[in-house]
Every structure is written in structure tokens, then in C-alpha cells.
Design a protein around this motif. Structure first.
Motif, short mmCIF file in Angstrom:
data_model
loop_
_atom_site.label_atom_id
_atom_site.label_comp_id
_atom_site.label_asym_id
_atom_site.label_seq_id
_atom_site.Cartn_x
_atom_site.Cartn_y
_atom_site.Cartn_z
N HIS A 239 39.42 42.44 35.98
CA HIS A 239 39.09 43.17 37.20
C HIS A 239 38.91 42.16 38.32
O HIS A 239 38.21 41.16 38.14
CB HIS A 239 37.80 43.98 37.04
N ARG B 7 43.66 36.83 43.73
CA ARG B 7 44.19 37.45 42.50
C ARG B 7 44.39 38.95 42.69
O ARG B 7 45.36 39.52 42.19
CB ARG B 7 43.25 37.20 41.33
N ALA B 8 43.45 39.57 43.41
CA ALA B 8 43.58 41.00 43.68
C ALA B 8 44.80 41.27 44.54
O ALA B 8 45.55 42.23 44.29
CB ALA B 8 42.31 41.52 44.36
N LYS C 101 47.55 39.52 44.74
CA LYS C 101 48.74 39.34 43.90
C LYS C 101 48.94 40.54 42.97
O LYS C 101 50.07 41.00 42.77
CB LYS C 101 48.65 38.04 43.12
N LYS C 102 47.86 41.05 42.43
CA LYS C 102 47.93 42.21 41.55
C LYS C 102 48.47 43.42 42.32
O LYS C 102 49.38 44.11 41.85
CB LYS C 102 46.55 42.53 40.97
N SER D 24 52.12 43.08 43.20
CA SER D 24 52.98 43.34 42.03
C SER D 24 53.09 44.83 41.73
O SER D 24 54.02 45.27 41.07
CB SER D 24 52.47 42.59 40.80
N GLN D 25 52.13 45.60 42.23
CA GLN D 25 52.18 47.07 42.06
C GLN D 25 52.96 47.74 43.19
O GLN D 25 53.03 48.96 43.26
CB GLN D 25 50.76 47.63 42.01
#
Length: 163
Positions: free
Chosen positions: A84, A124-125, A127-128, A131-132
Motif C-alpha cells: 500500500h 511509488r504511488a 508509478k502504481k 501503470s493503471q
């Protein structure tokens, strides 16, 4: 008069038996994993123990150091960081939803972000979410929902797009 004394003694014994059973149940739950006071209270009340008995048991557990909301909050935050990517605001609201007091939650989150860099988690969020397939306003809205400030999210987005 003797009947009144017998009834009082019987009630006292029943109360002590309930307190002992509630304490045993609480200890069994604590042995499985860290608990917060409000969660443990809810679980014991659902088992049918009286409010007074539960309060007494929880007070005794706190006095003995077996129940500690700050310790629970820190453990929850550490387990939450795996998989998370959430910011300060989201983590504070999640702890509040678990019954952790505002000051205790703030202290736990402050310590958490002393150990882990919030901007790195924010990156990181981003990038996540990228990617979505999120971009533009939807990306920024997702970052805000994830608990990051607009300013931090915008700075991280700028840094990532510069790379």
C-alpha cells in the motif's frame, strides 16, 4: 437479611467469573495479534460480556502494558506499508476508523514517516497509478485519495516527468 447477603455474594461471584472469562478471551485475542482498545472492546462486547466488565478488563490490560493503542498503530502502519502506498492523511483517517485517538495516531504516523520517506512512498504511488492508466486529473485525484497533499503529489509528478 441473610437472603440479601447470599444474593450479593452470588452476584459478586458471577461478576468475578465474568471478568475472568473476559480477561481470558482478551488475552487469547492479544496472543494472536496486536489489538487496539476499541477493537478489543467491540469483540468482547459481541461475546456478551457486560460493558463494565469489559472496561475493567481493558483498563487492567493497559496498566500491565499488554494493551497499547500506540503499539497497535505502529504495528498496523508497518504491516500496511507492504503493498500500500498511502500518505499521511489517509493513514491518519484509517487509524481513526480503527478507534485510535487523534494524538496517538499522529504520534504513530510521525514516527512512521521518520523511518520511511513520504516522498518516496508518493513516487511509488504515482508509478502504481500510472501503470493503471491514470493520468491528468484522475491521477491527481487518486493521489489525493491516497492521502498525499496536492503539493507533494504535484512535486513528485513534476520530478517523474522530468526524468
Amino acid at each position: 437479611m441473610q437472603e440479601d447477603l447470599d444474593q450479593t455474594q452470588t452476584e459478586t461471584q458471577a461478576s468475578a467469573a465474568e471478568a475472568s472469562a473476559a480477561a481470558q478471551k482478551a488475552l487469547a485475542l492479544l496472543a494472536r495479534c496486536e489489538q487496539c482498545r476499541s477493537g478489543l472492546e467491540r469483540k468482547l462486547l459481541q461475546k456478551g460480556y457486560s460493558k463494565d466488565t469489559v472496561e475493567g478488563v481493558l483498563d487492567a490490560l493497559e496498566e500491565r502494558g499488554l494493551l497499547d493503542d500506540l503499539r497497535f498503530a505502529r504495528a498496523w502502519l508497518n504491516s500496511r506499508r507492504i503493498g500500500h502506498f498511502e500518505g499521511r492523511t489517509r493513514l491518519l483517517s484509517e487509524l481513526a476508523a480503527r478507534g485510535i485517538g487523534k494524538e496517538t495516531a499522529k504520534k504513530a504516523v510521525d514516527v512512521f514517516f521518520e523511518e520511511f520517506d513520504e516522498e518516496e512512498i508518493c513516487a511509488r504511488a504515482v508509478k502504481k497509478f500510472l501503470s493503471q492508466g491514470k493520468s491528468g486529473e484522475k491521477l491527481m485525484a487518486a493521489m489525493i485519495r491516497a492521502g498525499f497533499s496536492y503539493k507533494m503529489a504535484a512535486n513528485v509528478l513534476r520530478e517523474i516527468s522530468d526524468d
